[in-house]
Design an enzyme around this catalytic site. Structure first.
Site, PDB file in Angstrom:
ATOM      1  CB  SER A   1      -0.930  -0.061   1.213  1.00  0.00           C
ATOM      2  OG  SER A   1      -2.022   0.794   1.049  1.00  0.00           O
TER       3      SER A   1
ATOM      4  CG  ASP B   1      -6.511  -2.588  -3.581  1.00  0.00           C
ATOM      5  OD1 ASP B   1      -7.105  -1.800  -2.819  1.00  0.00           O
ATOM      6  OD2 ASP B   1      -5.378  -3.033  -3.364  1.00  0.00           O
TER       7      ASP B   1
ATOM      8  CG  HIS C   1      -5.560  -2.688   0.491  1.00  0.00           C
ATOM      9  ND1 HIS C   1      -5.105  -2.093  -0.661  1.00  0.00           N
ATOM     10  CD2 HIS C   1      -4.806  -2.182   1.509  1.00  0.00           C
ATOM     11  CE1 HIS C   1      -4.125  -1.253  -0.345  1.00  0.00           C
ATOM     12  NE2 HIS C   1      -3.923  -1.297   0.943  1.00  0.00           N
TER      13      HIS C   1
END
Length: 520
Positions: free
Chosen positions: A236, A461, A489
């Site tokens: 991320s 996502d 995610h």
């Protein structure tokens, strides 16, 4: 007033819980193997040291048992870093580091990790769930390293509000109607108080809490751990940290995997807009799955169910629900709970429970999701400073978006493509009153000369939409895109053998995946 720019937290617990190989012009073949990882040395690696920072790079580490872990399972140390990477004499900060030694015997090197955020604790990710974060095979091969970036957790940290004041900042509902002048004034006053608390509690570090500085810290960690090259797994926001490292230190790039990428070229306004659309898409996927089951609190078609959810959000916005701990659940906190559950398909059942309870007038389950998002414990304390650090990094990394026409266009796009979320997406931006001007730039990252960098993207996502992974892989001169077809995610260690095998083969053996590999 910049009300649309609302960048959402990609937290560790939710996220876990990317040409020429040399100046000689040797072209990189996607089917080739990366150079072997060098085993770490017991002393710092001083092959490449920025001028003036020799003492920082030359420091010897002292490892001890880690507080709160079983003796012998992990060891911990503290690394001293410069406060300001443009001035070695401007002061010092500390970086907390945890190591899980390779379980397969001799380590082939260190694997540094970052769980996301910005503001999530890499120390806690490894201390609490190293195998979940990296998997058995990587833990066998590498000394797995977790660290809290500057401003975060056990490192020299951004410090703002105590628990009671943080509750008020996050959960208190303004007295005036949403969007009114009084509503904006109250939120602006809260931001003023929050920022002043950060100034008072953070001992002058706020101007230096940037991803650029954190990437330079990352190179320092590489060197003091004894590694000639950086081997790294970033999730991320950790992809932006890893890509920034590659931009600054392409020659020191070893094997980098960037999972759930952030596009470094798009402005903050677009980040918030694209995320809104991504979460609406994930919410519709959840709703379709929910309606196929027997315990869904909604009925009819997906469109009808989304409309009913919109009615629920509007209802609690008008008449908040009181929880058993006295807090009131309005639309903002309910949406936060919904977003928290959309990070992982495994949380969809819990989301159904929260929405069913809220429809029945009980907000406690929805608050549990929102609390998980913010790192709030059942006793009302906060497990970390991720909320403060998140704001600190974003306010320094993203230039303010002040063009009113751009903001109006973003609001219109969100209303069109994310109609359920749109009424509650806008907010007053705390960065407008941050005490330091942002120093970050939004630009493509090419990292010319870096070894192959693997970027993993998941097609639906919600937090880091797939198009960002496509964009980053395309920007990077040596980028390799691996696609996970699915929900939630990030993509690695989520049960997709195709993705997992590709990542492990690269990090352990140096086998570069086929660019464009698509994993159903």
């Amino acid at each position: 007033m910049n009300r649309t720019r609302r960048l959402l937290t990609v937290t560790a617990g939710l996220a876990v819980a990317a040409l020429a190989l040399s100046a000689c012009g040797i072209l990189w073949d996607p089917k080739s193997e990366a150079s072997p990882s060098a085993a770490p040395s017991s002393s710092p690696n001083l092959d490449s040291v920025p001028a003036g920072f020799e003492d920082f790079y030359g420091q010897a580490l002292s490892w001890d048992d880690c507080e709160g872990t079983d003796p012998g399972s992990y060891d911990c140390t503290t690394v001293t870093a410069p406060l300001d990477w443009s001035d070695p004499d401007a002061g010092e900060i500390e970086l907390a580091v945890i190591r899980r030694a390779a379980s397969g015997g001799d380590a082939q090197g260190s694997l540094l990790t970052n769980p996301g955020g910005p503001g999530a604790s890499g120390y806690d990710m490894i201390a609490d769930s190293a195998l979940f974060a990296v998997g058995d095979e990587l833990a066998d091969a590498y000394d797995v390293i977790g660290f809290d970036p500057r401003g975060v957790g056990r490192s020299t940290a951004v410090t703002c509000l105590d628990a009671a004041k943080m509750d008020a900042y996050l959960f208190d509902i303004p007295a005036d109607p949403r969007g009114s002048a009084g509503w904006e004034a109250e939120l602006t006053e809260r931001n003023d108080e929050f920022v002043q608390a950060c100034i008072d509690g953070s001992d002058g570090i706020l101007p230096f809490i940037t991803t650029d500085n954190a990437a330079r810290d990352l190179d320092l960690l590489r060197a003091v751990l004894g590694d000639a090259k950086l081997n790294y797994l970033g999730y991320s926001y950790g992809t932006f940290l890893g890509a920034t490292y590659a931009k600054l230190f392409p020659a020191q790039v070893g094997r980098l995997v960037l999972d759930g990428a952030i596009d470094p070229a798009i402005p903050g306004l677009d980040v918030g807009t694209i995320q809104a659309v991504g979460f609406e898409s994930a919410l519709r996927a959840y709703m379709a799955d929910c309606l196929d089951g027997s315990d869904c609190p909604f009925g009819g078609s997906v469109d009808e169910a989304m409309a009913d959810l919109g009615t629920l959000l509007a209802s609690v916005d008008r008449s908040p629900l009181q929880a058993s701990d006295g807090r009131e659940l309005g639309a903002d906190s309910l949406l936060t709970g919904i977003i928290a559950a959309l990070y992982s398909q495994e949380s969809w059942g819990f989301l159904s429970m929260a929405l069913e309870d809220a429809l029945g007038g009980n907000p406690d389950t929805a608050f549990r999701l929102a609390d998980f998002y913010y790192g709030r414990s059942p006793d009302g304390t906060y497990a970390d400073n991720s909320t403060e650090a998140f704001r600190a990094y974003n306010c320094m990394d993203y230039p303010l978006d002040t063009d009113e026409a751009d903001q109006a266009a973003a609001e219109a796009l969100i209303a069109q493509k994310a109609p359920t979320i749109a009424p509650y997406w806008q907010g007053v931006d705390v960065c407008e009153v941050w005490p330091a001007e942002p120093t970050g730039v939004r630009e493509p990252i090419t990292a010319e000369g870096a070894a192959p960098i693997v970027v993993v993207g998941t097609t639906n996502d919600p937090a880091t939409p797939y198009e960002w992974s496509e964009s980053l892989a395309d920007q990077l001169s040596s980028g390799v895109l691996v696609t996970r077809v699915g929900e939630g995610h990030t993509g690695f260690n989520k049960g997709n053998a195709c993705v997992d095998d590709a990542v492990v083969a690269y990090l352990v053996d140096g086998t570069v995946p086929e660019d464009g590999l698509r994993c159903e």
